[in-house]
Design an enzyme around this catalytic site. Structure first.
Site, PDB file in Angstrom:
ATOM      1  N   ARG A  15       8.760  -3.583  -9.601  1.00 20.65           N
ATOM      2  CA  ARG A  15       9.256  -2.514 -10.451  1.00 20.65           C
ATOM      3  C   ARG A  15      10.783  -2.498 -10.417  1.00 20.65           C
ATOM      4  O   ARG A  15      11.410  -3.153  -9.578  1.00 20.65           O
ATOM      5  CB  ARG A  15       8.709  -1.163  -9.974  1.00 20.65           C
ATOM      6  CG  ARG A  15       7.228  -0.967 -10.233  1.00 20.65           C
ATOM      7  CD  ARG A  15       6.697   0.302  -9.584  1.00 20.65           C
ATOM      8  NE  ARG A  15       6.632   0.189  -8.133  1.00 20.65           N
ATOM      9  CZ  ARG A  15       6.210   1.159  -7.321  1.00 20.65           C
ATOM     10  NH1 ARG A  15       5.834   2.327  -7.833  1.00 20.65           N
ATOM     11  NH2 ARG A  15       6.165   0.970  -6.015  1.00 20.65           N
ATOM     12  N   LYS A  74      11.662   1.907  -4.642  1.00 19.80           N
ATOM     13  CA  LYS A  74      11.171   2.052  -3.276  1.00 19.80           C
ATOM     14  C   LYS A  74      12.298   2.366  -2.301  1.00 19.80           C
ATOM     15  O   LYS A  74      13.470   2.118  -2.574  1.00 19.80           O
ATOM     16  CB  LYS A  74      10.448   0.785  -2.829  1.00 19.80           C
ATOM     17  CG  LYS A  74       9.104   0.577  -3.518  1.00 19.80           C
ATOM     18  CD  LYS A  74       8.171   1.759  -3.330  1.00 19.80           C
ATOM     19  CE  LYS A  74       7.688   1.917  -1.908  1.00 19.80           C
ATOM     20  NZ  LYS A  74       6.804   3.098  -1.729  1.00 19.80           N
ATOM     21  N   TYR A  93      12.097   6.785  -4.315  1.00 20.50           N
ATOM     22  CA  TYR A  93      11.042   7.205  -3.389  1.00 20.50           C
ATOM     23  C   TYR A  93      11.528   6.959  -1.969  1.00 20.50           C
ATOM     24  O   TYR A  93      12.136   5.920  -1.685  1.00 20.50           O
ATOM     25  CB  TYR A  93       9.756   6.411  -3.631  1.00 20.50           C
ATOM     26  CG  TYR A  93       8.981   6.818  -4.865  1.00 20.50           C
ATOM     27  CD1 TYR A  93       8.444   8.096  -4.977  1.00 20.50           C
ATOM     28  CD2 TYR A  93       8.774   5.918  -5.905  1.00 20.50           C
ATOM     29  CE1 TYR A  93       7.728   8.474  -6.108  1.00 20.50           C
ATOM     30  CE2 TYR A  93       8.056   6.280  -7.032  1.00 20.50           C
ATOM     31  CZ  TYR A  93       7.537   7.558  -7.129  1.00 20.50           C
ATOM     32  OH  TYR A  93       6.831   7.930  -8.254  1.00 20.50           O
ATOM     33  N   HIS A  95       9.647   8.819   1.195  1.00 19.23           N
ATOM     34  CA  HIS A  95       8.518   8.990   2.122  1.00 19.23           C
ATOM     35  C   HIS A  95       8.993   8.977   3.570  1.00 19.23           C
ATOM     36  O   HIS A  95       8.481   8.251   4.420  1.00 19.23           O
ATOM     37  CB  HIS A  95       7.468   7.898   1.886  1.00 19.23           C
ATOM     38  CG  HIS A  95       6.913   7.873   0.496  1.00 19.23           C
ATOM     39  ND1 HIS A  95       6.094   8.876  -0.003  1.00 19.23           N
ATOM     40  CD2 HIS A  95       7.073   6.975  -0.514  1.00 19.23           C
ATOM     41  CE1 HIS A  95       5.766   8.595  -1.251  1.00 19.23           C
ATOM     42  NE2 HIS A  95       6.346   7.455  -1.585  1.00 19.23           N
ATOM     43  N   GLU A 117       9.491  11.843  -4.572  1.00 15.80           N
ATOM     44  CA  GLU A 117       8.205  12.475  -4.280  1.00 15.80           C
ATOM     45  C   GLU A 117       8.317  13.947  -3.932  1.00 15.80           C
ATOM     46  O   GLU A 117       7.299  14.647  -3.886  1.00 15.80           O
ATOM     47  CB  GLU A 117       7.469  11.727  -3.159  1.00 15.80           C
ATOM     48  CG  GLU A 117       8.054  11.881  -1.771  1.00 15.80           C
ATOM     49  CD  GLU A 117       9.164  10.892  -1.451  1.00 15.80           C
ATOM     50  OE1 GLU A 117       9.594  10.839  -0.288  1.00 15.80           O
ATOM     51  OE2 GLU A 117       9.616  10.174  -2.379  1.00 15.80           O
ATOM     52  N   ARG A 202      -9.913  22.725  -7.893  1.00 14.79           N
ATOM     53  CA  ARG A 202      -9.875  21.317  -8.289  1.00 14.79           C
ATOM     54  C   ARG A 202     -11.287  20.752  -8.398  1.00 14.79           C
ATOM     55  O   ARG A 202     -11.597  19.991  -9.330  1.00 14.79           O
ATOM     56  CB  ARG A 202      -9.060  20.506  -7.281  1.00 14.79           C
ATOM     57  CG  ARG A 202      -7.565  20.719  -7.348  1.00 14.79           C
ATOM     58  CD  ARG A 202      -6.989  20.325  -8.704  1.00 14.79           C
ATOM     59  NE  ARG A 202      -7.241  18.917  -9.019  1.00 14.79           N
ATOM     60  CZ  ARG A 202      -6.941  18.366 -10.192  1.00 14.79           C
ATOM     61  NH1 ARG A 202      -6.414  19.093 -11.163  1.00 14.79           N
ATOM     62  NH2 ARG A 202      -7.196  17.089 -10.414  1.00 14.79           N
ATOM     63  N   SER A 219     -14.249  19.993   1.477  1.00 14.77           N
ATOM     64  CA  SER A 219     -13.917  19.077   2.562  1.00 14.77           C
ATOM     65  C   SER A 219     -13.832  19.808   3.900  1.00 14.77           C
ATOM     66  O   SER A 219     -13.080  20.765   4.049  1.00 14.77           O
ATOM     67  CB  SER A 219     -12.581  18.378   2.267  1.00 14.77           C
ATOM     68  OG  SER A 219     -12.264  17.461   3.285  1.00 14.77           O
ATOM     69  N   VAL A 238      -5.198  11.830  -0.086  1.00 12.73           N
ATOM     70  CA  VAL A 238      -4.700  13.092   0.459  1.00 12.73           C
ATOM     71  C   VAL A 238      -3.186  13.153   0.313  1.00 12.73           C
ATOM     72  O   VAL A 238      -2.498  12.154   0.522  1.00 12.73           O
ATOM     73  CB  VAL A 238      -5.085  13.231   1.935  1.00 12.73           C
ATOM     74  CG1 VAL A 238      -4.517  14.517   2.526  1.00 12.73           C
ATOM     75  CG2 VAL A 238      -6.596  13.186   2.094  1.00 12.73           C
ATOM     76  N   ASP A 269       1.615   5.672   2.217  1.00 10.02           N
ATOM     77  CA  ASP A 269       3.045   5.971   2.108  1.00 10.02           C
ATOM     78  C   ASP A 269       3.439   7.156   2.977  1.00 10.02           C
ATOM     79  O   ASP A 269       4.593   7.262   3.399  1.00 10.02           O
ATOM     80  CB  ASP A 269       3.421   6.284   0.654  1.00 10.02           C
ATOM     81  CG  ASP A 269       3.730   5.021  -0.138  1.00 10.02           C
ATOM     82  OD1 ASP A 269       4.182   4.041   0.471  1.00 10.02           O
ATOM     83  OD2 ASP A 269       3.515   5.022  -1.356  1.00 10.02           O
ATOM     84  N   VAL A 297      -1.907  -1.099   1.194  1.00  8.00           N
ATOM     85  CA  VAL A 297      -0.646  -1.557   0.614  1.00  8.00           C
ATOM     86  C   VAL A 297       0.200  -0.347   0.249  1.00  8.00           C
ATOM     87  O   VAL A 297      -0.253   0.564  -0.457  1.00  8.00           O
ATOM     88  CB  VAL A 297      -0.889  -2.445  -0.622  1.00  8.00           C
ATOM     89  CG1 VAL A 297       0.423  -2.797  -1.302  1.00  8.00           C
ATOM     90  CG2 VAL A 297      -1.627  -3.714  -0.209  1.00  8.00           C
ATOM     91  N   ASN A 299       2.881  -0.054  -1.574  1.00  7.52           N
ATOM     92  CA  ASN A 299       3.466   0.047  -2.919  1.00  7.52           C
ATOM     93  C   ASN A 299       2.486  -0.504  -3.950  1.00  7.52           C
ATOM     94  O   ASN A 299       2.778  -1.431  -4.692  1.00  7.52           O
ATOM     95  CB  ASN A 299       4.816  -0.679  -2.998  1.00  7.52           C
ATOM     96  CG  ASN A 299       4.722  -2.163  -2.668  1.00  7.52           C
ATOM     97  OD1 ASN A 299       3.894  -2.581  -1.859  1.00  7.52           O
ATOM     98  ND2 ASN A 299       5.561  -2.978  -3.284  1.00  7.52           N
ATOM     99  N   MET A 300       1.326   0.103  -3.989  1.00  7.81           N
ATOM    100  CA  MET A 300       0.258  -0.373  -4.874  1.00  7.81           C
ATOM    101  C   MET A 300       0.696  -0.530  -6.330  1.00  7.81           C
ATOM    102  O   MET A 300       0.411  -1.547  -6.961  1.00  7.81           O
ATOM    103  CB  MET A 300      -0.951   0.566  -4.778  1.00  7.81           C
ATOM    104  CG  MET A 300      -1.715   0.456  -3.482  1.00  7.81           C
ATOM    105  SD  MET A 300      -3.045   1.681  -3.362  1.00  7.81           S
ATOM    106  CE  MET A 300      -4.041   1.253  -4.787  1.00  7.81           C
TER     107      MET A 300
END
Length: 377
Positions: A15, A74, A93, A95, A117, A202, A219, A238, A269, A297, A299-300
């Site tokens: 990206r 990223k 991003y 994280h 994020e 939801r 849940s 989640v 992440d 992964v 960074n899918m």
């Protein structure tokens, strides 16, 4: 303002932080944009397209990082820490709650960092996380279907089954953007789908939409155990905004899961929602623990970079323009950007990040009643 767009160097991250359309919008307003040579190639965007939009193509990462505002996709990796500095505004991003070395590097350098994020609107939405969550959610099911194949280490189960043979049992932990998109694709592939979440609204939304095509469950630990022990594919979806994801699946639980079942932990992440999660790459995407295949992964969406780049920059462009026009004063006038601030002059300004590492949290200095220095073009 001088704005830099470096080439992403994370494993198979194709990206890019800005499209020619955003570059044109900036240059038409008198800003200068430095794009590193080849930065857009992975997203099928040529240097000539950036040049046509008014960008200057630079040959090195160092030149791109020399800008006042750096726009990425990223988080900086270790090789990029040397570019961090106090007069830099970084927009990407981050994280941080699952990345202590990067947090320490940002604090040590005094870099002002705004995390995609954690940019949050007044109604609680995360506009810069949503597009990549949509991509990652849809990818999670596709990827899970591949790794269920025996040739990839899975149970050898076809997602939709065939007449006379049951479909795959898919469990989605989380009914947010990632989870609802994962469920959408799984239902479309004909799988038996169960979605778990603590938010009844939801679950009601999904139940109303799918009208019996999937199951919903509140849940809790018992419900999670009952469902994952029968699952062929578990998708971890989640999200704790800006914070570390909780472990919903412990190491002990793996021993009760079906052999060669698959976990796709999209929450990686943010540390992952499975105790045995550890970040993997597109080059080496999976590993096995107690007979369960883990795909983690970090960074899918980088695997589908053209789609992801345009989906992301459609949302980031307005904030990039705001930062270019106003500098740090944009954080005083825009509450969404203010929420995005994670570090400033050696201080952590986002509570969930400070809490993750037991560090001091400083109040956001860009509230409207505070006087701050601005980064000017």
């Amino acid at each position: 303002m001088l704005i830099g767009v470096p080439k992403e160097i994370k494993d198979n991250e194709n990206r890019v932080g800005m499209t020619p359309g955003t570059v044109r919008a900036l240059t038409q307003r008198g800003h200068q944009v430095l794009v590193q040579k080849g930065a857009g190639e992975g997203s099928a965007i040529l240097d000539a397209e950036y040049q046509g939009a008014g960008a200057h193509i630079v040959t090195s990462a160092e030149e791109a990082w020399s800008a006042q505002l750096v726009v990425k996709v990223k988080e900086p990796v270790a090789a990029e820490y040397r570019y961090l500095r106090q007069d830099l505004l970084l927009f990407t991003y981050l994280h941080l709650a699952s990345d202590k070395p990067l947090t320490e590097a940002l604090l040590a350098s005094g870099t002002t960092s705004i995390a995609y994020e954690t940019v949050q609107t007044d109604d609680g939405k995360l506009p810069l996380l949503i597009p990549m969550s949509e991509v990652a959610g849809r990818m999670a099911t596709q990827i899970g279907a591949v790794y269920l194949q025996r040739s990839h280490g899975g149970r050898g189960v076809l997602m939709g089954g065939v007449p006379g043979v049951a479909p795959a049992n898919v469990v989605v932990l989380g009914a947010g953007i990632v989870g609802s998109n994962a469920a959408r694709v799984a239902v479309g592939m004909g799988a038996q789908v169960t979605v778990l979440d603590v938010n009844h609204d939801r679950l009601k939304y999904l139940d109303d939409i799918y009208r019996g095509q999937l199951q919903t469950r509140i849940s809790n630990s018992q419900a999670i155990e009952e469902n994952i022990y029968q699952a062929d594919l578990v998708i971890g979806a989640v999200l704790i905004p800006g914070g570390r994801a909780p472990w919903l699946i412990t190491r002990d639980m793996l021993q009760q899961m079906r052999r060669s079942s698959v976990i796709v932990d999209v929450a990686v992440d943010q540390g992952g929602c499975v105790e045995t999660t550890k970040p993997t790459t597109h080059s080496q995407p999976t590993y096995e623990v107690d007979g369960v295949v883990h795909y983690c992964v970090a960074n899918m969406p980088g695997a589908v970079p053209r789609t992801s780049t345009f989906a992301l920059t459609n949302q980031t462009a307005v904030y990039v323009l705001r930062l270019a026009e106003q500098g740090l004063q944009a954080l005083q006038t825009d509450s969404s950007l203010r929420h995005g601030l994670n570090t400033y002059r050696g201080m952590i300004t986002y509570a969930a990040v400070a809490d993750a590492f037991g560090l001091q949290h400083h109040s956001n200095p860009f509230c409207p009643d505070n006087n701050t220095l601005s980064l000017r073009s």
